[in-house]
Write a protein that holds these residues in place. Structure first.
Motif, short mmCIF file in Angstrom:
data_model
loop_
_atom_site.label_atom_id
_atom_site.label_comp_id
_atom_site.label_asym_id
_atom_site.label_seq_id
_atom_site.Cartn_x
_atom_site.Cartn_y
_atom_site.Cartn_z
N GLU A 57 90.90 46.20 27.70
CA GLU A 57 89.58 46.37 28.30
C GLU A 57 89.69 46.76 29.77
O GLU A 57 88.93 47.60 30.27
CB GLU A 57 88.78 45.07 28.17
N ALA A 58 90.65 46.17 30.47
CA ALA A 58 90.85 46.49 31.89
C ALA A 58 91.29 47.93 32.06
O ALA A 58 90.91 48.59 33.05
CB ALA A 58 91.87 45.54 32.51
N SER A 61 88.20 50.02 31.50
CA SER A 61 87.27 49.83 32.62
C SER A 61 87.69 50.68 33.81
O SER A 61 86.83 51.26 34.50
CB SER A 61 87.23 48.36 33.04
N GLU A 62 88.99 50.79 34.05
CA GLU A 62 89.45 51.62 35.17
C GLU A 62 89.21 53.10 34.89
O GLU A 62 88.86 53.87 35.81
CB GLU A 62 90.92 51.36 35.48
N ASP A 65 85.61 53.67 35.59
CA ASP A 65 85.38 53.74 37.03
C ASP A 65 85.79 55.11 37.58
O ASP A 65 85.09 55.70 38.41
CB ASP A 65 86.17 52.65 37.76
N PHE A 119 81.39 47.13 27.55
CA PHE A 119 81.35 47.86 28.82
C PHE A 119 79.90 48.08 29.28
O PHE A 119 79.59 49.08 29.92
CB PHE A 119 82.08 49.20 28.67
N ALA A 122 78.71 49.34 32.76
CA ALA A 122 78.77 50.73 33.19
C ALA A 122 77.49 51.49 32.88
O ALA A 122 77.26 52.58 33.42
CB ALA A 122 79.95 51.44 32.53
#
Length: 209
Positions: A57-58, A61-62, A65, A119, A122
């Motif tokens: 997930e991280a 997520s990046e 971003d 997410f 976002a």
């Protein structure tokens, strides 16, 4: 991108993880890709991957971003600016395409993941992104530059074109990326103009000649 290592063409381990993961997400889907597969493809052990990212997930997520933050800032800046909205939309589109084409990551999976509850954070940013693009289209219609078209549909059509382009255009050289950006922004804006002959002047005002 955004670091000395990226600018020199040498990716850090963290960036290599992102690049490999993004390619696997595009090929197998986010949920169909494991962190073990990502680590193996990068050439590191799974614990080493978790040293850089605590979870899959991280990693996503990046990527989200990277896909949203700077492009959103540029879109909102152009939406809030003065002057011809057609020129501002062209300038934003060209910047966005260059950014995506020069990306070391495959960003095509990002849009699909915005609908995933994991997410959800976002979604608000993406909504602002959509509104910034739509607002420039609405302004251009009101100013008599664009044909009377549904701004919601026009914004979606532009996104479809951009996303279709980046699936096979990532990691382009700067000159090639700028050429792709010019062609795509020209195509999108020309389709909306009341007078297509205005495109030459719009391109020049946006920094293309």
């Amino acid at each position: 991108m955004g670091s000395e290592a990226a600018e020199s063409g040498i990716l850090t381990t963290r960036q290599r993880i992102l690049r490999v993961a993004s390619a696997l997400f595009a090929q197998k889907g986010y949920h169909g890709t494991s962190t073990r597969e990502i680590a193996t493809a990068v050439g590191i052990q799974q614990p080493s991957l978790f040293h850089h990212f605590e979870s899959k997930e991280a990693i996503m997520s990046e990527l989200i971003d990277f896909d949203l933050d700077e492009p959103l800032a540029v879109a909102e800046r152009e939406a809030a600016a003065t002057g011809s909205p057609a020129v501002r939309l062209f300038r934003y589109l060209a910047w966005d395409v260059e950014y995506l084409c020069e990306s070391p990551y495959n960003l095509s999976p990002v849009q699909l993941m915005l609908a995933d509850p994991v997410f959800a954070g976002a979604v608000e940013r993406y909504g602002r992104f959509v509104e910034a693009r739509e607002s420039m289209i609405r302004e251009a219609i009101a100013a008599g530059e664009f044909i009377d078209v549904d701004p919601v549909f026009a914004q979606k059509a532009i996104v479809w074109m951009i996303r279709g382009t980046i699936t096979d255009a990532e990691e382009q050289a700067p000159e090639e990326a700028r050429d792709t950006a010019d062609h795509l922004a020209s195509f999108a804006v020309r389709a909306l103009l009341k007078d297509p002959d205005d495109l030459k002047q719009i391109r020049e005002a946006a920094g293309f000649s």
